[in-house]
Design an enzyme around this catalytic site. Structure first.
Site, short mmCIF file in Angstrom:
data_model
loop_
_atom_site.label_atom_id
_atom_site.label_comp_id
_atom_site.label_asym_id
_atom_site.label_seq_id
_atom_site.Cartn_x
_atom_site.Cartn_y
_atom_site.Cartn_z
N CYS A 126 0.82 -1.23 0.00
CA CYS A 126 0.00 0.00 0.00
C CYS A 126 0.85 1.27 0.00
O CYS A 126 0.32 2.36 -0.26
CB CYS A 126 -0.93 0.01 1.20
SG CYS A 126 -1.94 -1.47 1.28
N HIS A 266 -3.45 6.77 3.14
CA HIS A 266 -3.83 5.48 2.56
C HIS A 266 -5.17 5.08 3.17
O HIS A 266 -5.36 5.15 4.38
CB HIS A 266 -2.76 4.44 2.87
CG HIS A 266 -3.20 3.05 2.56
ND1 HIS A 266 -3.79 2.72 1.36
CD2 HIS A 266 -3.17 1.91 3.29
CE1 HIS A 266 -4.09 1.44 1.37
NE2 HIS A 266 -3.73 0.92 2.52
N ASN A 296 -10.07 -0.77 0.34
CA ASN A 296 -8.61 -0.64 0.28
C ASN A 296 -8.13 -1.07 -1.11
O ASN A 296 -8.28 -2.24 -1.47
CB ASN A 296 -8.01 -1.52 1.38
CG ASN A 296 -6.50 -1.40 1.46
OD1 ASN A 296 -5.85 -0.87 0.56
ND2 ASN A 296 -5.93 -1.92 2.54
N1 ACO Z 1 -17.65 -9.75 9.41
C1 ACO Z 1 -18.02 -10.06 10.66
N2 ACO Z 1 -17.14 -10.39 11.62
C2 ACO Z 1 -15.84 -10.38 11.28
C3 ACO Z 1 -15.38 -10.06 9.99
C4 ACO Z 1 -16.36 -9.73 9.03
N3 ACO Z 1 -16.02 -9.39 7.77
N4 ACO Z 1 -14.03 -10.11 9.96
C5 ACO Z 1 -13.64 -10.47 11.19
N5 ACO Z 1 -14.72 -10.65 11.99
C6 ACO Z 1 -14.75 -11.03 13.39
C7 ACO Z 1 -13.52 -11.77 13.82
O1 ACO Z 1 -13.62 -13.14 13.49
C8 ACO Z 1 -13.51 -11.52 15.31
O2 ACO Z 1 -14.42 -12.41 15.90
P1 ACO Z 1 -14.04 -13.10 17.31
O3 ACO Z 1 -13.89 -11.95 18.28
O4 ACO Z 1 -15.23 -13.96 17.57
O5 ACO Z 1 -12.77 -13.85 17.08
C9 ACO Z 1 -14.08 -10.12 15.44
O6 ACO Z 1 -14.76 -9.86 14.21
C10 ACO Z 1 -13.01 -9.06 15.66
O7 ACO Z 1 -11.97 -9.25 14.73
P2 ACO Z 1 -10.71 -8.28 14.68
O8 ACO Z 1 -9.76 -8.78 13.66
O9 ACO Z 1 -10.20 -8.05 16.07
O10 ACO Z 1 -11.43 -6.94 14.18
P3 ACO Z 1 -10.82 -5.51 14.07
O11 ACO Z 1 -11.63 -4.57 14.81
O12 ACO Z 1 -9.32 -5.49 14.31
O13 ACO Z 1 -11.05 -5.19 12.53
C11 ACO Z 1 -9.79 -5.11 10.48
C12 ACO Z 1 -10.45 -5.99 11.54
C13 ACO Z 1 -10.85 -4.29 9.81
C14 ACO Z 1 -9.10 -6.03 9.48
C15 ACO Z 1 -8.74 -4.18 11.14
O14 ACO Z 1 -7.94 -4.90 12.03
C16 ACO Z 1 -7.87 -3.46 10.15
O15 ACO Z 1 -8.31 -2.59 9.43
N6 ACO Z 1 -6.56 -3.76 10.14
C17 ACO Z 1 -5.59 -3.05 9.31
C18 ACO Z 1 -5.66 -3.40 7.87
C19 ACO Z 1 -4.62 -2.56 7.12
O16 ACO Z 1 -4.31 -1.46 7.49
N7 ACO Z 1 -4.01 -3.08 6.10
C20 ACO Z 1 -2.94 -2.21 5.55
C21 ACO Z 1 -2.41 -2.47 4.43
S1 ACO Z 1 -3.12 -3.68 3.37
C22 ACO Z 1 -1.81 -4.04 2.29
O17 ACO Z 1 -0.70 -3.64 2.44
C23 ACO Z 1 -2.15 -4.92 1.13
#
Ligand code: ACO
Length: 342
Positions: A126, A266, A296
């Site tokens: 990214c 980003h 994204n």
């Molecule tokens: N729908 C419903 N529930 C979901 C989903 C979904 N799509 N995805 C995950 N969950 C659940 C998980 O299973 C978890 O359930 P559990 O508590 O029973 O285990 C719960 O939701 C919480 O999951 P987390 O991973 O802790 O959720 P979080 O609030 O961290 O959000 C996210 C996840 C959106 C991926 C976030 O962590 C994020 O944005 N991370 C950064 C991503 C990023 O910046 N990428 C950068 C670059 S990408 C690149 O370089 C290609």
């Protein structure tokens, strides 16, 4: 005595570098949160509250990164008033290239007829567009080329596991481009900072298909050809590194956050942008956000947002623009640009 036309060996010829034009291409097909809720166990409420995303776009089956990149590049060249033959360098940033080789930049070159350029790809996830901008800026500043075309182009819907709800809801397709030129403007690109930390590579990667895990029946059965991400870990590092990068770029430009008119972060997660906003101390209105429409789009994220901000009149001549990105690697980067065109 007249100045020599050719600088002596070892002499440095440094020129200011401006962004002379921007462009973007987004495929037509829209995937809504409701569409995704029919594929995996998720809800519109979860996706919007955790990420800020409402829609993302999906390329046609016959559309590769280079097709989208060339479409964005044509717009950027038109905005700069330049013909493809005036481009000396093409850099394409992508984690979803057309194929391992030839480079996507070479395919873009062919599609544009940019016969006077040399081209290559950059892999910095990214952060790729800011990496490409830094390399192109240096090539122009030192007099190696006069005009560079930099592109971020991604077809991420082909790289996510449609059975993995933790990643498939986050990514979309698209491309953005910019033309960089030595225009004799007083500032242009004022400062930049790039960084990476390979120790954290496993937190975000697409492991299959390279020399570590060449494609085989086994790698496909293990789903190694799809992106893997430890979302929560990535989130933490993204916030810290994007703040540090922005602060360093501003310091190098001799500016503070108060001098910045528009911030183009980003677009990985609205909550990341909000966390950065709080810590950097910039009001919400300074951030240009389009994550709700595209999700994204990795290396295409910053140039697509930049192009939209320019076309919407959010960025005007004389404005100071701050670009910030973070991605797999980990990689990060930030750039301060003084906008010097109408
Ligand atoms: N729908 C419903 N529930 C979901 C989903 C979904 N799509 N995805 C995950 N969950 C659940 C998980 O299973 C978890 O359930 P559990 O508590 O029973 O285990 C719960 O939701 C919480 O999951 P987390 O991973 O802790 O959720 P979080 O609030 O961290 O959000 C996210 C996840 C959106 C991926 C976030 O962590 C994020 O944005 N991370 C950064 C991503 C990023 O910046 N990428 C950068 C670059 S990408 C690149 O370089 C290609």
């Amino acid at each position: 005595m007249n100045a020599p036309l050719i600088p002596p060996a070892g002499a440095r010829l440094l020129r200011t570098v401006s962004i002379a034009g921007t462009g973007a291409y987004i495929p037509e097909k829209v995937l809504t949160n409701a569409d995704l809720a029919r594929l995996v166990q998720t809800t519109d409420e979860w996706i919007v509250s955790r990420t800020g995303m409402k829609e993302r776009h999906m390329a046609r089956p016959d559309e590769a990164a280079s097709d989208m990149g060339a479409a964005a590049a044509r717009q950027a060249l038109a905005a700069a008033g330049l013909a493809p033959t005036e481009v000396g360098l093409i850099i394409c940033a992508s984690i979803t290239p057309d194929m391992p080789f030839p480079s996507t930049a070479c395919f873009v070159q062919r599609l544009l007829g940019a016969t006077n350029a040399y081209g290559f790809d950059i892999t910095a996830a990214c952060s790729g567009f800011i990496y490409a901008a830094e390399v192109a800026k240096n090539a122009i500043a030192t007099g190696s080329v006069d005009t560079a075309l930099i592109i971020g182009a991604e077809r991420l819907t082909g790289a996510v596991d449609w059975e993995d709800r933790t990643t498939c809801v986050l990514f979309g397709d698209g491309a953005g481009a910019a033309v960089l030129r030595a225009q004799g403007a007083p500032h242009g690109i004022r400062s930049s900072i790039l960084g990476s930390d390979g120790r954290l590579a496993e937190l975000l990667m697409l492991p299959g298909g390279g020399s570590r895990h060449p494609t085989s029946l086994e790698t496909i059965q293990q789903r190694l050809h799809y992106m893997k991400m430890s979302g929560r870990e990535v989130f933490k590092h993204a916030v810290t590194k994007m703040i540090e990068a922005a602060q360093t770029a501003l310091q190098r430009a001799g500016l503070t956050i108060d001098d910045v008119d528009v911030i183009i972060p980003h677009q990985a997660n609205l909550r990341i942008v909000e966390a950065i906003g709080q810590r950097l101390g910039a009001p919400k209105e300074k951030y240009f956000i389009n994550i709700e429409k595209y999700g994204n789009i990795s290396a295409a994220s910053v140039p697509v947002a930049l192009d939209e901000a320019v076309r919407a009149g959010r960025i005007k001549k004389g404005d100071t623009v701050l670009l910030i990105a973070f991605g797999g690697g980990f990689t990060w980067g930030s750039m301060v640009v003084e906008w010097d065109r109408d």
